[in-house]
Design a protein around this motif. Structure first.
Motif, PDB file in Angstrom:
ATOM      1  N   ALA A   5       0.818  -1.207   0.000  1.00  0.00           N
ATOM      2  CA  ALA A   5       0.000   0.000   0.000  1.00  0.00           C
ATOM      3  C   ALA A   5       0.862   1.272   0.000  1.00  0.00           C
ATOM      4  O   ALA A   5       2.009   1.273   0.444  1.00  0.00           O
ATOM      5  CB  ALA A   5      -0.946  -0.013   1.191  1.00  0.00           C
ATOM      6  N   LEU A   6       0.287   2.360  -0.493  1.00  0.00           N
ATOM      7  CA  LEU A   6       1.038   3.584  -0.751  1.00  0.00           C
ATOM      8  C   LEU A   6       1.490   4.296   0.516  1.00  0.00           C
ATOM      9  O   LEU A   6       2.537   4.949   0.530  1.00  0.00           O
ATOM     10  CB  LEU A   6       0.189   4.532  -1.597  1.00  0.00           C
ATOM     11  N   MET A   7       0.727   4.192   1.591  1.00  0.00           N
ATOM     12  CA  MET A   7       1.091   4.903   2.819  1.00  0.00           C
ATOM     13  C   MET A   7       2.294   4.272   3.529  1.00  0.00           C
ATOM     14  O   MET A   7       2.817   4.850   4.478  1.00  0.00           O
ATOM     15  CB  MET A   7      -0.105   4.966   3.766  1.00  0.00           C
ATOM     16  N   GLN A   8       2.736   3.103   3.068  1.00  0.00           N
ATOM     17  CA  GLN A   8       3.942   2.499   3.648  1.00  0.00           C
ATOM     18  C   GLN A   8       5.152   3.403   3.459  1.00  0.00           C
ATOM     19  O   GLN A   8       6.116   3.352   4.222  1.00  0.00           O
ATOM     20  CB  GLN A   8       4.232   1.146   2.991  1.00  0.00           C
ATOM     21  N   GLU A   9       5.107   4.240   2.434  1.00  0.00           N
ATOM     22  CA  GLU A   9       6.248   5.084   2.092  1.00  0.00           C
ATOM     23  C   GLU A   9       6.425   6.274   3.035  1.00  0.00           C
ATOM     24  O   GLU A   9       7.415   7.000   2.943  1.00  0.00           O
ATOM     25  CB  GLU A   9       6.104   5.587   0.654  1.00  0.00           C
ATOM     26  N   VAL A  10       5.470   6.496   3.934  1.00  0.00           N
ATOM     27  CA  VAL A  10       5.564   7.656   4.815  1.00  0.00           C
ATOM     28  C   VAL A  10       6.807   7.583   5.699  1.00  0.00           C
ATOM     29  O   VAL A  10       7.375   8.616   6.078  1.00  0.00           O
ATOM     30  CB  VAL A  10       4.274   7.801   5.661  1.00  0.00           C
ATOM     31  N   THR A  11       7.255   6.381   6.030  1.00  0.00           N
ATOM     32  CA  THR A  11       8.473   6.254   6.843  1.00  0.00           C
ATOM     33  C   THR A  11       9.700   6.749   6.079  1.00  0.00           C
ATOM     34  O   THR A  11      10.633   7.282   6.685  1.00  0.00           O
ATOM     35  CB  THR A  11       8.683   4.792   7.277  1.00  0.00           C
ATOM     36  N   ASP A  12       9.696   6.580   4.757  1.00  0.00           N
ATOM     37  CA  ASP A  12      10.792   7.132   3.943  1.00  0.00           C
ATOM     38  C   ASP A  12      10.922   8.631   4.175  1.00  0.00           C
ATOM     39  O   ASP A  12      12.021   9.179   4.194  1.00  0.00           O
ATOM     40  CB  ASP A  12      10.538   6.892   2.451  1.00  0.00           C
ATOM     41  N   HIS A  13       9.766   9.289   4.317  1.00  0.00           N
ATOM     42  CA  HIS A  13       9.763  10.743   4.483  1.00  0.00           C
ATOM     43  C   HIS A  13      10.537  11.151   5.729  1.00  0.00           C
ATOM     44  O   HIS A  13      11.367  12.079   5.680  1.00  0.00           O
ATOM     45  CB  HIS A  13       8.314  11.242   4.579  1.00  0.00           C
ATOM     46  N   PHE A  14      10.270  10.469   6.846  1.00  0.00           N
ATOM     47  CA  PHE A  14      11.010  10.818   8.057  1.00  0.00           C
ATOM     48  C   PHE A  14      12.503  10.559   7.894  1.00  0.00           C
ATOM     49  O   PHE A  14      13.329  11.445   8.163  1.00  0.00           O
ATOM     50  CB  PHE A  14      10.507  10.050   9.283  1.00  0.00           C
ATOM     51  N   PHE A  15      12.866   9.356   7.475  1.00  0.00           N
ATOM     52  CA  PHE A  15      14.285   9.000   7.446  1.00  0.00           C
ATOM     53  C   PHE A  15      15.056   9.821   6.411  1.00  0.00           C
ATOM     54  O   PHE A  15      16.181  10.251   6.669  1.00  0.00           O
ATOM     55  CB  PHE A  15      14.443   7.501   7.207  1.00  0.00           C
ATOM     56  N   ALA A  16      14.465  10.084   5.254  1.00  0.00           N
ATOM     57  CA  ALA A  16      15.137  10.917   4.254  1.00  0.00           C
ATOM     58  C   ALA A  16      15.306  12.341   4.772  1.00  0.00           C
ATOM     59  O   ALA A  16      16.368  12.949   4.616  1.00  0.00           O
ATOM     60  CB  ALA A  16      14.349  10.904   2.946  1.00  0.00           C
ATOM     61  N   SER A  17      14.266  12.874   5.399  1.00  0.00           N
ATOM     62  CA  SER A  17      14.338  14.241   5.929  1.00  0.00           C
ATOM     63  C   SER A  17      15.353  14.345   7.062  1.00  0.00           C
ATOM     64  O   SER A  17      15.968  15.400   7.259  1.00  0.00           O
ATOM     65  CB  SER A  17      12.957  14.680   6.420  1.00  0.00           C
ATOM     66  N   HIS A  18      15.547  13.281   7.791  1.00  0.00           N
ATOM     67  CA  HIS A  18      16.506  13.264   8.895  1.00  0.00           C
ATOM     68  C   HIS A  18      17.951  13.100   8.402  1.00  0.00           C
ATOM     69  O   HIS A  18      18.888  13.345   9.164  1.00  0.00           O
ATOM     70  CB  HIS A  18      16.152  12.138   9.865  1.00  0.00           C
ATOM     71  N   GLY A  19      18.104  12.690   7.141  1.00  0.00           N
ATOM     72  CA  GLY A  19      19.448  12.520   6.584  1.00  0.00           C
ATOM     73  C   GLY A  19      19.949  11.090   6.580  1.00  0.00           C
ATOM     74  O   GLY A  19      21.131  10.827   6.290  1.00  0.00           O
ATOM     75  N   ALA A  20      19.069  10.135   6.880  1.00  0.00           N
ATOM     76  CA  ALA A  20      19.444   8.720   6.875  1.00  0.00           C
ATOM     77  C   ALA A  20      19.506   8.194   5.444  1.00  0.00           C
ATOM     78  O   ALA A  20      19.033   8.836   4.496  1.00  0.00           O
ATOM     79  CB  ALA A  20      18.438   7.911   7.692  1.00  0.00           C
ATOM     80  N   ALA A  21      20.064   7.005   5.288  1.00  0.00           N
ATOM     81  CA  ALA A  21      20.128   6.353   3.984  1.00  0.00           C
ATOM     82  C   ALA A  21      18.886   5.501   3.756  1.00  0.00           C
ATOM     83  O   ALA A  21      18.344   4.899   4.691  1.00  0.00           O
ATOM     84  CB  ALA A  21      21.375   5.482   3.886  1.00  0.00           C
ATOM     85  N   LEU A  22      18.419   5.452   2.517  1.00  0.00           N
ATOM     86  CA  LEU A  22      17.363   4.534   2.084  1.00  0.00           C
ATOM     87  C   LEU A  22      17.985   3.506   1.144  1.00  0.00           C
ATOM     88  O   LEU A  22      19.181   3.558   0.860  1.00  0.00           O
ATOM     89  CB  LEU A  22      16.235   5.291   1.386  1.00  0.00           C
ATOM     90  N   THR A  23      17.171   2.584   0.645  1.00  0.00           N
ATOM     91  CA  THR A  23      17.678   1.567  -0.272  1.00  0.00           C
ATOM     92  C   THR A  23      17.171   1.808  -1.685  1.00  0.00           C
ATOM     93  O   THR A  23      16.160   2.473  -1.900  1.00  0.00           O
ATOM     94  CB  THR A  23      17.257   0.163   0.173  1.00  0.00           C
ATOM     95  N   GLU A  24      17.882   1.228  -2.648  1.00  0.00           N
ATOM     96  CA  GLU A  24      17.455   1.242  -4.047  1.00  0.00           C
ATOM     97  C   GLU A  24      17.722  -0.131  -4.641  1.00  0.00           C
ATOM     98  O   GLU A  24      18.482  -0.925  -4.086  1.00  0.00           O
ATOM     99  CB  GLU A  24      18.203   2.315  -4.837  1.00  0.00           C
ATOM    100  N   GLY A  25      17.126  -0.395  -5.789  1.00  0.00           N
ATOM    101  CA  GLY A  25      17.246  -1.717  -6.386  1.00  0.00           C
ATOM    102  C   GLY A  25      16.100  -2.600  -5.935  1.00  0.00           C
ATOM    103  O   GLY A  25      15.188  -2.173  -5.228  1.00  0.00           O
ATOM    104  N   THR A  26      16.142  -3.851  -6.363  1.00  0.00           N
ATOM    105  CA  THR A  26      15.017  -4.739  -6.087  1.00  0.00           C
ATOM    106  C   THR A  26      15.479  -6.170  -5.879  1.00  0.00           C
ATOM    107  O   THR A  26      16.464  -6.613  -6.475  1.00  0.00           O
ATOM    108  CB  THR A  26      13.997  -4.702  -7.244  1.00  0.00           C
ATOM    109  N   LEU A  27      14.738  -6.879  -5.031  1.00  0.00           N
ATOM    110  CA  LEU A  27      14.964  -8.305  -4.834  1.00  0.00           C
ATOM    111  C   LEU A  27      14.038  -9.131  -5.719  1.00  0.00           C
ATOM    112  O   LEU A  27      13.990 -10.350  -5.593  1.00  0.00           O
ATOM    113  CB  LEU A  27      14.716  -8.671  -3.369  1.00  0.00           C
ATOM    114  N   CYS A  28      13.319  -8.489  -6.619  1.00  0.00           N
ATOM    115  CA  CYS A  28      12.270  -9.214  -7.335  1.00  0.00           C
ATOM    116  C   CYS A  28      12.394  -9.125  -8.850  1.00  0.00           C
ATOM    117  O   CYS A  28      12.801 -10.072  -9.498  1.00  0.00           O
ATOM    118  CB  CYS A  28      10.909  -8.691  -6.886  1.00  0.00           C
TER     119      CYS A  28
END
Length: 577
Positions: A90-113
């Motif tokens: 679901a689309l609202m799962q991405e809201v956590t990205d907003h906090f961590f990106a805004s805080h300066g943390a790293a996110l992931t890219e690429g896919t396991l699928c």
């Protein structure tokens, strides 16, 4: 009283659901014709994490959030990693990205699928616009290429009644047993089969020349490339006969053809070229931009939707993440200790992390290693919204019941944003934002706006508006020693969720006894499992379902050549008593 919602799981069907008196039922007039998969039919029987824990001790949710805040405060922003899975779609799962990106943390890219296959599609077509699976109902012929609909998309089955069915798969699946033609080719040889089909189609004057001249004018150059394949030698190598090629071409000529592909075909370093060659065969037949025709893979579920969440951050590969580079790792809806390739390396790397946080629904290998465990709310107890990579509908997921167990992604993010001074709009604001990308049709359903129901009707999305064929053939049939590893989806689990298999499946002719414990090994590791016989397999294949504990000890951390995608079937394996 009943409420309508939708399944959040990461699969093709995106079931529409009626929640009534605490039970889940399929929506009768919905996209999935009133039926639910086994996961949802038994959803209430699955064991959820109910209480937060810190270093093995149960704590309150308030205590868990305070501990999470302190973990983040004691870590520099570049020492924090947010590793989010896609098991909840679901689309609202991405809201956590907003906090961590805004805080300066790293996110992931690429896919396991599916990333290698998508890269191949984009290289050929310029974009990844999927043929909506409903178009299958309008076709004459359906080719299931590495796709097992009884396991991964059972709701397609009513759409193929009275149609000609062709199956291309190393496994004699349930659909293969009733198909008009089944080509049980050697694994990792789909590229050569697709190119030979295009070559013989050209020889037999079966190409749609009007379409090709308009939208794929370099088809003669591609035909010349296919001539680099030595027909008899390669057919022997891939275990396919000229007669089988003829059977396929006889059935597809001048017909409406839907090619329905699975992800297994691209789980290799050259996975992009495999998908591109299958697309090329579809282009030679002129299948794009026509009703009841096309190629179905995994379309872009986020196409024509703009995310409102900040995701600008440093990115690390989801395939070979070096967890030990971080002090605090927040893992959401994922089980990297099982799902990531080369599990031995992953376990060693993550064991060096000071603060491991697991935020999810179920216990698994990753929760076992976590310092802090925060239970999430299931989809029934929060507001959300979803799209699909199989069709263009947008499904709304309102809260249909109350529960004190867990915390939603939005509420967790709202807490962190307040504590760290990061702006976040209301949950209703974001739900409305996503809804604004949909329009309601006459049937009452909502669809993502400006998506083409029949994609590529006016040409492709490349610079030339034409299909871009492969220009080089770099792949060779793998003749190295060892057996082929197949890691397809299980009928009883979804990745590492639900009822996971504990077996290795082998052809009985190999001489291993039913129930015997054997060790399967590759250059990257080994796993010991009990044998189950499956004579629907080729004798040169080892089947271990995705999600089986230890299967990814066998797989490589390398990326596909195109896109940062995992290549779970690249390594060959051997079996020992």
């Amino acid at each position: 009283m009943s409420s309508v919602t939708a399944c959040p799981l990461d699969c093709y069907d995106a079931c529409e659901i009626v929640f009534e008196s605490g039970r889940l039922k399929g929506l009768k007039n919905g996209y999935t014709q009133g039926f639910l998969c086994p996961h949802l039919n038994h959803f209430d029987k699955h064991q959820f994490i109910e209480k937060p824990r810190y270093n093995g001790k149960e704590i309150s949710m308030q205590e868990a959030l305070k501990i999470l805040k302190e973990m983040i405060k004691e870590s520099r922003s570049d020492e924090i990693l947010h590793y989010r899975g896609s098991g909840n779609f679901a689309l609202m799962q991405e809201v956590t990205d907003h906090f961590f990106a805004s805080h300066g943390a790293a996110l992931t890219e690429g896919t396991l699928c599916d990333g290698a296959g998508e890269a191949g599609i984009e290289e050929g077509r310029g974009s990844n616009k999927n043929m909506p699976i409903t178009e299958v109902a309008k076709s004459d012929v359906v080719i299931f290429w590495g796709r097992n609909p009884h396991t991964t998309s059972s709701h397609i089955l009513p759409l193929i009644k009275n149609k000609t069915v062709i199956v291309i798969d190393p496994v004699k699946t349930q659909i293969a047993k009733t198909a008009d033609v089944h080509i049980q080719l050697k694994p990792h040889t789909d590229l050569f089969l697709a190119m030979l089909l295009s070559r013989f189609l050209h020889i037999e004057n079966g190409c749609d020349e009007e379409f090709l001249e308009k939208y794929a004018s370099e088809y003669e150059d591609y035909y010349e490339l296919t001539q680099n394949i030595r027909i008899k030698a390669v057919l022997d190598q891939i275990d396919v006969s000229i007669g089988q090629l003829g059977d396929v071409l006889r059935l597809v000529k001048d017909k409406k053809v839907a090619i329905v592909c699975g992800v297994g075909i691209q789980k290799y370093s050259d996975g992009a070229d495999v998908m591109r060659a299958i697309d090329a065969f579809a282009a030679m037949l002129g299948l794009f931009g026509k009703e009841g025709c096309g190629v179905s893979y995994l379309g872009s579920s986020r196409a024509n939707i703009v995310s409102p969440f900040n995701k600008k951050s440093k990115k690390v590969s989801k395939v070979n993440t070096e967890f030990s580079d971080f002090k605090t790792v927040f893992i959401q809806g994922a089980n990297p200790l099982s799902q990531m390739p080369n599990s031995t390396r992953v376990k060693e790397s993550i064991s060096k992390v000071k603060n491991i946080v697991y935020f999810g629904l179920y216990e698994n290998e990753t929760s076992e290693m976590a310092n802090l465990i925060i239970p999430a709310k299931s989809f029934l107890y929060k507001d959300d919204i979803r799209t699909s990579y199989s069709h263009n509908k947008m499904s709304f997921m309102p809260k249909v019941a109350q529960s004190d167990i867990g915390i939603s992604e939005y509420d967790l993010s709202a807490y962190l944003c307040r504590e760290f001074g990061i702006e976040l709009q209301s949950e209703e604001f974001y739900i409305k934002h996503f809804r604004n990308f949909a329009v309601q049709r006459i049937d009452g359903s909502w669809y993502v706006e400006n998506r083409e129901e029949i994609p590529y009707a006016d040409g492709f999305d490349t610079k030339t508006k034409e299909f871009a064929f492969l220009e080089e053939l770099d792949s060779k049939v793998d003749e190295e020693d060892g057996m082929y590893l197949i890691t397809c989806k299980s009928p009883t689990s979804l990745n590492s969720q639900f009822n996971r298999s504990e077996h290795v499946y082998l052809h009985s002719s190999l001489g291993f006894g039913e129930g015997e414990v054997v060790t399967i090994s590759s250059v990257d590791g080994s796993v010991s499992l009990r044998v189950k016989h499956n004579d629907d397999l080729r004798e040169d294949c080892v089947l271990i379902y995705s999600g089986t504990k230890g299967v990814n000890n066998l797989t490589t951390k390398k990326h596909s050549l195109s896109a940062k995608s995992a290549i779970f079937q690249e390594n060959k394996v051997e079996i020992k008593r």
